[in-house]
Enzyme design. Sequence first.
Site, short mmCIF file in Angstrom:
data_model
loop_
_atom_site.label_atom_id
_atom_site.label_comp_id
_atom_site.label_asym_id
_atom_site.label_seq_id
_atom_site.Cartn_x
_atom_site.Cartn_y
_atom_site.Cartn_z
NE ARG A 112 -5.35 -0.36 12.16
CZ ARG A 112 -4.47 -0.42 11.19
NH1 ARG A 112 -3.77 0.63 10.85
NH2 ARG A 112 -4.27 -1.55 10.52
CE LYS B 184 -0.61 0.17 4.97
NZ LYS B 184 -1.21 -0.62 6.07
#
Length: 364
Positions: free
Chosen positions: A131, A38
Site C-alpha cells: 500500500r 476514522k
Amino acid sequence: MRKEYPCIDVNLSKVTHNAKQILSLCNKKGIDVIGVTKVFCAESPIVQAILDGGITDIGDSRIQNLKKMSNLSCRKTLLRISMESEAKEVVRYSDISLNSELDTIKTLAKAAKRLDKKHNIILMIDVGDLREGVLEEDAVAVVEEILKLDSISLIGLGTNVTCYGGVLPDKDNLGKLIRLKNEIKALCNIELPIISGGNSSSLYMVMDNTIPEGVNQLRVGEGIVLGRETSFGKLIPGCYDDAFILSGEIVEIKNKPTVPKGKIGMDAFGQKPSFEDKGIRKRAIVAIGRQDIKVDGLIPLDNNISIFGASSDHLILDVTDSTRHLKVGDIIDFKMDYGCLLAAMTSYYVKKYYEEELALASMS
Ligand SMILES: *Cc1c(COP(=O)(O)O)cnc(C)c1O
C-alpha cells in the site's frame, strides 16, 4: 425518549475500558498508542471516551475529521498520505502527517512556511504490503531531500501492513524499520524518535511479546472499538467486543419458501443469486440494507437467527429457530465486523445513540 431505527448504541464506558486496556498493554512494552477515529467518523462522544481512557494521541485518515477535532488539545496525526491539494489544511489541522511523496512533502513545507509553522512528518516505508510507503532502497535518498526543508521536521519512520496485501506484521518486516532508522542515523546524522509499527494487526506481537525492540508507536482503531487484534482476529484479553450494537426493526414477518418462484435473473446488485432449499421458513424483513451495512459483517446477537441476504434497504432474516415470539415492530440486534461498522457509522440513515441517552431511554 423514543428511539429511531435503524440505530447504533455506543457503550462509551466499554470504549474507554478498551482504550485503557490497550494503552496499558502497549505502555508496558514502551509503546505509545495513537487512537484511530476514522471508523466512527470521529464522532466527538467516542473520541472523548478514548481520551478518557488515557490516550493522548489521535489519528484519522481524513483532514475533515481532524478539523472537527481542532478544539481538542490532544496531538493529531493525519494517517492517510496527504493530498497535495490539501497541504494548507494538513499543516493547519494536524501536528504530524504520514507521507511518502517528496513532491507533497515539499508542498507541505511551503504551506508550513506560509503559515509560519513547523510541520512534523513520519516517512512511510513499504515493507511488503504494497500500500503506501517508499521502498526501503529509496529511503535514505528521500530522507536526505527532506532534511533540506527547514519548515519540515522528520520525526520518524512508519509502516502499514495487512491493509491491502494482507501481509502480516512480524519481526522481519517491522525489524526493517529499526535497521533503516540506524542506517539513517549513521548516514544522515539524525535521530528519528518515532518508529510507528502499524495498526491493530501488530497488537498480537505486543500480546505474545514478539514486537521488535525499538517499535514505539502503534496506530490502533479496530482494537479499541471492537476489542480485537486483526492479524488473527483474536479478542484482546480484558476487552469488550460489543461496545457497538446495531439494531433494526422488523417490518414484515411471514412463513415463506426458501427458493424464489420464476426464472432467476440478476439481483439488484448485478449478481445471479442461488438458493438452498430449506423448505418453508419464518422470514423477517428488517428495515436496514446495503446502503447502511455490509451484510456479511453482521452478527445477530440471537444465535438462532441467520441471515438470508439483503438488498439496498431490506435485510432478510431466517428467524424460524429463534425462541422469541417475534412480530412486526420487534427489534433485532447485531454485532458488526470492521467493514460493517465503518459503513453503518458513515450512513446518514443510521441513528447513533450514546450511553447517557440510552440510560434516559430506558427510564422513560
Ligand atoms: C486506518 C489506519 C490505521 C488503524 O487501523 P486499525 O486496523 O483500525 O487499527 C492505522 N494506520 C493507518 C495508516 C490507517 O489508515
